[in-house]
Design a protein around this motif. Structure first.
Motif, PDB file in Angstrom:
ATOM      1  N   LEU A  60      44.132  50.332  29.254  1.00  0.00           N
ATOM      2  CA  LEU A  60      42.717  50.675  29.383  1.00  0.00           C
ATOM      3  C   LEU A  60      42.462  51.891  30.268  1.00  0.00           C
ATOM      4  O   LEU A  60      41.433  52.548  30.131  1.00  0.00           O
ATOM      5  N   GLY A  61      43.378  52.160  31.185  1.00  0.00           N
ATOM      6  CA  GLY A  61      43.142  53.146  32.228  1.00  0.00           C
ATOM      7  C   GLY A  61      42.842  52.441  33.539  1.00  0.00           C
ATOM      8  O   GLY A  61      42.316  51.320  33.561  1.00  0.00           O
ATOM      9  N   THR A  62      43.173  53.080  34.652  1.00  0.00           N
ATOM     10  CA  THR A  62      43.033  52.412  35.947  1.00  0.00           C
ATOM     11  C   THR A  62      41.578  52.124  36.310  1.00  0.00           C
ATOM     12  O   THR A  62      41.265  51.069  36.879  1.00  0.00           O
ATOM     13  N   ALA A  63      40.673  53.036  36.002  1.00  0.00           N
ATOM     14  CA  ALA A  63      39.260  52.827  36.352  1.00  0.00           C
ATOM     15  C   ALA A  63      38.635  51.731  35.482  1.00  0.00           C
ATOM     16  O   ALA A  63      37.899  50.870  35.980  1.00  0.00           O
ATOM     17  N   ARG A  64      38.928  51.746  34.190  1.00  0.00           N
ATOM     18  CA  ARG A  64      38.378  50.708  33.311  1.00  0.00           C
ATOM     19  C   ARG A  64      38.977  49.342  33.634  1.00  0.00           C
ATOM     20  O   ARG A  64      38.290  48.314  33.550  1.00  0.00           O
ATOM     21  N   ALA A  65      40.260  49.330  33.988  1.00  0.00           N
ATOM     22  CA  ALA A  65      40.878  48.064  34.395  1.00  0.00           C
ATOM     23  C   ALA A  65      40.211  47.526  35.665  1.00  0.00           C
ATOM     24  O   ALA A  65      40.028  46.312  35.824  1.00  0.00           O
ATOM     25  N   MET A  66      39.826  48.430  36.565  1.00  0.00           N
ATOM     26  CA  MET A  66      39.126  48.003  37.787  1.00  0.00           C
ATOM     27  C   MET A  66      37.830  47.282  37.447  1.00  0.00           C
ATOM     28  O   MET A  66      37.502  46.243  38.046  1.00  0.00           O
ATOM     29  N   LEU A  67      37.085  47.790  36.484  1.00  0.00           N
ATOM     30  CA  LEU A  67      35.838  47.137  36.083  1.00  0.00           C
ATOM     31  C   LEU A  67      36.106  45.757  35.490  1.00  0.00           C
ATOM     32  O   LEU A  67      35.365  44.798  35.748  1.00  0.00           O
ATOM     33  N   LEU A  68      37.163  45.634  34.696  1.00  0.00           N
ATOM     34  CA  LEU A  68      37.507  44.338  34.120  1.00  0.00           C
ATOM     35  C   LEU A  68      37.861  43.336  35.207  1.00  0.00           C
ATOM     36  O   LEU A  68      37.372  42.194  35.201  1.00  0.00           O
ATOM     37  N   TYR A  69      38.683  43.769  36.148  1.00  0.00           N
ATOM     38  CA  TYR A  69      39.160  42.848  37.184  1.00  0.00           C
ATOM     39  C   TYR A  69      38.101  42.542  38.242  1.00  0.00           C
ATOM     40  O   TYR A  69      38.117  41.466  38.834  1.00  0.00           O
ATOM     41  N   GLU A  70      37.209  43.465  38.501  1.00  0.00           N
ATOM     42  CA  GLU A  70      36.253  43.259  39.588  1.00  0.00           C
ATOM     43  C   GLU A  70      34.880  42.781  39.120  1.00  0.00           C
ATOM     44  O   GLU A  70      34.110  42.263  39.915  1.00  0.00           O
ATOM     45  N   LEU A  71      34.574  42.932  37.823  1.00  0.00           N
ATOM     46  CA  LEU A  71      33.288  42.470  37.303  1.00  0.00           C
ATOM     47  C   LEU A  71      33.468  41.355  36.279  1.00  0.00           C
ATOM     48  O   LEU A  71      32.841  40.304  36.385  1.00  0.00           O
ATOM     49  N   GLY A  72      34.329  41.574  35.300  1.00  0.00           N
ATOM     50  CA  GLY A  72      34.474  40.598  34.216  1.00  0.00           C
ATOM     51  C   GLY A  72      35.035  39.263  34.680  1.00  0.00           C
ATOM     52  O   GLY A  72      34.388  38.208  34.528  1.00  0.00           O
ATOM     53  N   LEU A  73      36.222  39.287  35.272  1.00  0.00           N
ATOM     54  CA  LEU A  73      36.886  38.030  35.650  1.00  0.00           C
ATOM     55  C   LEU A  73      36.154  37.270  36.762  1.00  0.00           C
ATOM     56  O   LEU A  73      35.983  36.053  36.667  1.00  0.00           O
ATOM     57  N   PRO A  74      35.699  37.930  37.831  1.00  0.00           N
ATOM     58  CA  PRO A  74      35.038  37.184  38.903  1.00  0.00           C
ATOM     59  C   PRO A  74      33.705  36.551  38.524  1.00  0.00           C
ATOM     60  O   PRO A  74      33.175  35.743  39.286  1.00  0.00           O
ATOM     61  N   SER A  75      33.146  36.907  37.375  1.00  0.00           N
ATOM     62  CA  SER A  75      31.897  36.260  36.952  1.00  0.00           C
ATOM     63  C   SER A  75      32.080  34.760  36.758  1.00  0.00           C
ATOM     64  O   SER A  75      31.106  33.996  36.785  1.00  0.00           O
ATOM     65  N   ALA A  76      33.339  34.332  36.585  1.00  0.00           N
ATOM     66  CA  ALA A  76      33.633  32.899  36.466  1.00  0.00           C
ATOM     67  C   ALA A  76      33.297  32.128  37.732  1.00  0.00           C
ATOM     68  O   ALA A  76      33.249  30.890  37.711  1.00  0.00           O
ATOM     69  N   ALA A  77      33.031  32.828  38.844  1.00  0.00           N
ATOM     70  CA  ALA A  77      32.676  32.149  40.099  1.00  0.00           C
ATOM     71  C   ALA A  77      31.463  31.247  39.939  1.00  0.00           C
ATOM     72  O   ALA A  77      31.300  30.267  40.679  1.00  0.00           O
ATOM     73  N   LEU A  78      30.605  31.546  38.974  1.00  0.00           N
ATOM     74  CA  LEU A  78      29.392  30.755  38.780  1.00  0.00           C
ATOM     75  C   LEU A  78      29.694  29.337  38.284  1.00  0.00           C
ATOM     76  O   LEU A  78      28.798  28.489  38.276  1.00  0.00           O
ATOM     77  N   LEU A  79      30.935  29.066  37.905  1.00  0.00           N
ATOM     78  CA  LEU A  79      31.320  27.710  37.518  1.00  0.00           C
ATOM     79  C   LEU A  79      31.563  26.811  38.740  1.00  0.00           C
ATOM     80  O   LEU A  79      31.498  25.584  38.627  1.00  0.00           O
ATOM     81  N   ILE A  80      31.838  27.421  39.883  1.00  0.00           N
ATOM     82  CA  ILE A  80      32.256  26.648  41.055  1.00  0.00           C
ATOM     83  C   ILE A  80      31.188  25.654  41.537  1.00  0.00           C
ATOM     84  O   ILE A  80      31.509  24.496  41.813  1.00  0.00           O
ATOM     85  N   PRO A  81      29.900  26.036  41.643  1.00  0.00           N
ATOM     86  CA  PRO A  81      28.905  25.062  42.127  1.00  0.00           C
ATOM     87  C   PRO A  81      28.680  23.882  41.182  1.00  0.00           C
ATOM     88  O   PRO A  81      28.054  22.894  41.581  1.00  0.00           O
ATOM     89  N   LEU A  82      29.183  23.971  39.947  1.00  0.00           N
ATOM     90  CA  LEU A  82      29.030  22.873  38.982  1.00  0.00           C
ATOM     91  C   LEU A  82      30.064  21.772  39.168  1.00  0.00           C
ATOM     92  O   LEU A  82      30.020  20.754  38.488  1.00  0.00           O
ATOM     93  N   THR A  83      30.999  21.959  40.100  1.00  0.00           N
ATOM     94  CA  THR A  83      32.122  21.037  40.286  1.00  0.00           C
ATOM     95  C   THR A  83      31.647  19.629  40.641  1.00  0.00           C
ATOM     96  O   THR A  83      30.763  19.437  41.487  1.00  0.00           O
ATOM     97  N   THR A  84      32.260  18.637  39.974  1.00  0.00           N
ATOM     98  CA  THR A  84      32.023  17.221  40.276  1.00  0.00           C
ATOM     99  C   THR A  84      33.371  16.508  40.313  1.00  0.00           C
ATOM    100  O   THR A  84      34.418  17.125  40.073  1.00  0.00           O
ATOM    101  N   GLN A  85      33.359  15.222  40.595  1.00  0.00           N
ATOM    102  CA  GLN A  85      34.603  14.452  40.621  1.00  0.00           C
ATOM    103  C   GLN A  85      35.186  14.331  39.215  1.00  0.00           C
ATOM    104  O   GLN A  85      34.506  14.539  38.209  1.00  0.00           O
ATOM    105  N   GLY A  86      36.478  13.959  39.167  1.00  0.00           N
ATOM    106  CA  GLY A  86      37.132  13.739  37.887  1.00  0.00           C
ATOM    107  C   GLY A  86      37.354  15.035  37.136  1.00  0.00           C
ATOM    108  O   GLY A  86      37.788  16.049  37.700  1.00  0.00           O
ATOM    109  N   ALA A  87      37.035  15.028  35.836  1.00  0.00           N
ATOM    110  CA  ALA A  87      37.235  16.212  35.002  1.00  0.00           C
ATOM    111  C   ALA A  87      36.385  17.386  35.477  1.00  0.00           C
ATOM    112  O   ALA A  87      36.697  18.546  35.173  1.00  0.00           O
ATOM    113  N   GLY A  88      35.334  17.118  36.238  1.00  0.00           N
ATOM    114  CA  GLY A  88      34.477  18.184  36.747  1.00  0.00           C
ATOM    115  C   GLY A  88      35.178  19.109  37.715  1.00  0.00           C
ATOM    116  O   GLY A  88      34.707  20.231  37.960  1.00  0.00           O
TER     117      GLY A  88
END
Length: 435
Positions: free
Chosen positions: A286-314
């Protein structure tokens, strides 16, 4: 064993010592808040304060340390820092045994070991380019970050196990042992770096504030350094705000035992290994700058799943969210470090690291305090929603900068970069060299 580790004895020793140190740091990151929560029964704000104490030295001494590192050989500073951390972490179980361990003592250990980490990390970042040829630096950075992620996984799992079997306080002995390994590995390195060259203007006679100002101007005056530093500061503010709440959230809100917390953190940490393993291929494609956007914006957006955590499968929601964050942070760090080592003049590298870290790491204690304050005022889960939303939002700094308009970061610094507001024609067309 890979090529660089097989053929480069001194790098192999540095790699072993740094991997051991990252293992111990991972144990500490789990054990210290568990000591505060389970042993000292500290409040949510006090746990945030403990996290802040470990990063506060970047604000207090980060800038002068950068000048110091550029003036002297780096390896002796690393040795002294490792020895001090060894003594401090070994003292915690001793204090507990004699009934002297309280929140004040734990805060003091966090503050002093944080100061040692400032010296070690700044010296280490400037030392690596003197040990490796430029052609080996990309591989070396990937190896070090990948092994650090693996050590973090094992360390977090081990910390939970130690906390369950021997108590969280005794788990800090593991960190003392890893600093001993790091110390021995550093002593075994045969490479002797030359004394930093004096500059024509008689650098020894220059004042400390003048040299600090030079490093600050380097960061503030270059569009690439400025963008990455501002992003790092905002991102770390959000990251530490939510990370300072994780132990409290998983133990008190989700209801997990201490041992399970360590295992869960270790499982989520596998994202760091994935990020380190894939980043060079991603950058080549992709190139170093485009890879930076993927790694710093795309992947970390998954952080919004963390507050949904519950016991068990959650709990899988926590794993998925943290996996994305870990992969993004590690991959982005590898890209950033490689860029800095290629782009920055070697004589200024210590001050660059310290000046950017002053903001990047300086926001970590503020983030920890913010997380603790939000958790106390609004509740832990609500505070997590606010903090995790800040992780992808911080990456808008990159989207609104020249990083969005180029394929690759530039390879070397020019006078134009000091005043640039956007890429030149060659960079926009992707002509800059790849990693």
């Amino acid at each position: 064993m890979s090529g660089l580790l097989r053929r480069h004895r001194d790098f192999r020793l540095l790699w072993c010592g740094e991997t051991a140190g990252k293992f111990g740091a991972a144990v500490t990151n789990v054990a210290m808040p568990l000591v505060a929560v389970s042993t000292l029964h500290a409040s949510t704000f006090a746990v945030g304060l403990l996290a802040a104490a470990g990063w506060l030295p970047w604000l207090l001494i980060g800038l002068p340390v950068g000048v110091w590192v550029d003036r002297v050989r780096r390896r002796p500073l690393m040795l002294a820092s490792a020895a001090l951390s060894l003594a401090l972490f070994a003292a915690v179980p001793v204090l507990a045994r004699y009934g002297r361990l309280g929140l004040g003592a734990l805060l003091a250990v966090a503050l002093l070991t944080g100061g040692a980490a400032v010296v070690f990390q700044t010296a280490y970042s400037a030392y690596l380019p003197t040990l490796l040829d430029p052609a080996d630096q990309a591989e070396g950075n990937a190896k070090l970050h990948g092994s650090a992620s693996a050590a973090q996984i094992v360390g977090q799992g081990t910390a939970g196990l130690l906390a369950q079997l021997a108590g969280a306080v005794n788990g800090l002995l593991a960190n003392a042992g890893t600093f001993l390994i790091s110390l021995l590995c550093l002593l075994g390195i045969r490479h002797r770096e030359p004394r930093p060259a004096e500059r024509n203007d008689d650098r020894a006679a220059r004042s400390l504030p003048a040299e600090i100002a030079e490093g600050v101007r380097l960061v503030a005056g270059d569009v690439w350094f400025r963008t990455l530093t501002l992003f790092g500061a905002l991102s770390n503010l959000a990251l530490m705000a939510y990370q300072s709440l994780v132990a409290v959230f998983l133990v008190r809100e989700v209801g997990l035992p201490s041992g399970a917390v360590g295992g869960l953190l270790a499982l989520a940490g596998t994202g760091g290994i994935a990020g380190a393993f894939l980043v060079r291929r991603t950058a080549a494609r992709l190139g170093t700058a485009r890879a930076m956007l993927l790694y710093e914006l795309g992947l970390p957006s998954a952080a919004l799943l963390i507050p949904l955590t519950t016991q068990g499968a959650g709990t899988l929601l926590y794993v998925a969210g943290s996996f994305g964050v870990s992969a993004g942070v590690v991959g982005g760090n590898i890209l950033k470090v490689g860029f800095q080592q290629r782009y920055c003049p070697p004589s200024l590298l210590g001050r660059l690291v310290a000046s950017s870290a002053f903001l990047n790491y300086g926001t970590l204690p503020l983030g920890a305090l913010l997380g603790g304050a939000l958790g106390s005022a609004l509740g832990v889960r609500t505070a997590l929603w606010i903090a995790t939303a800040g992780v992808p939002l911080a990456a808008l700094t990159l989207v609104l900068s020249p990083v969005r308009t180029v394929r690759d970061f530039p390879e070397r610094r020019t006078d134009d970069a000091q005043h640039a507001t956007g890429p030149g024609p060659e960079e926009r067309d992707g002509a800059a060299a790849r990693n």
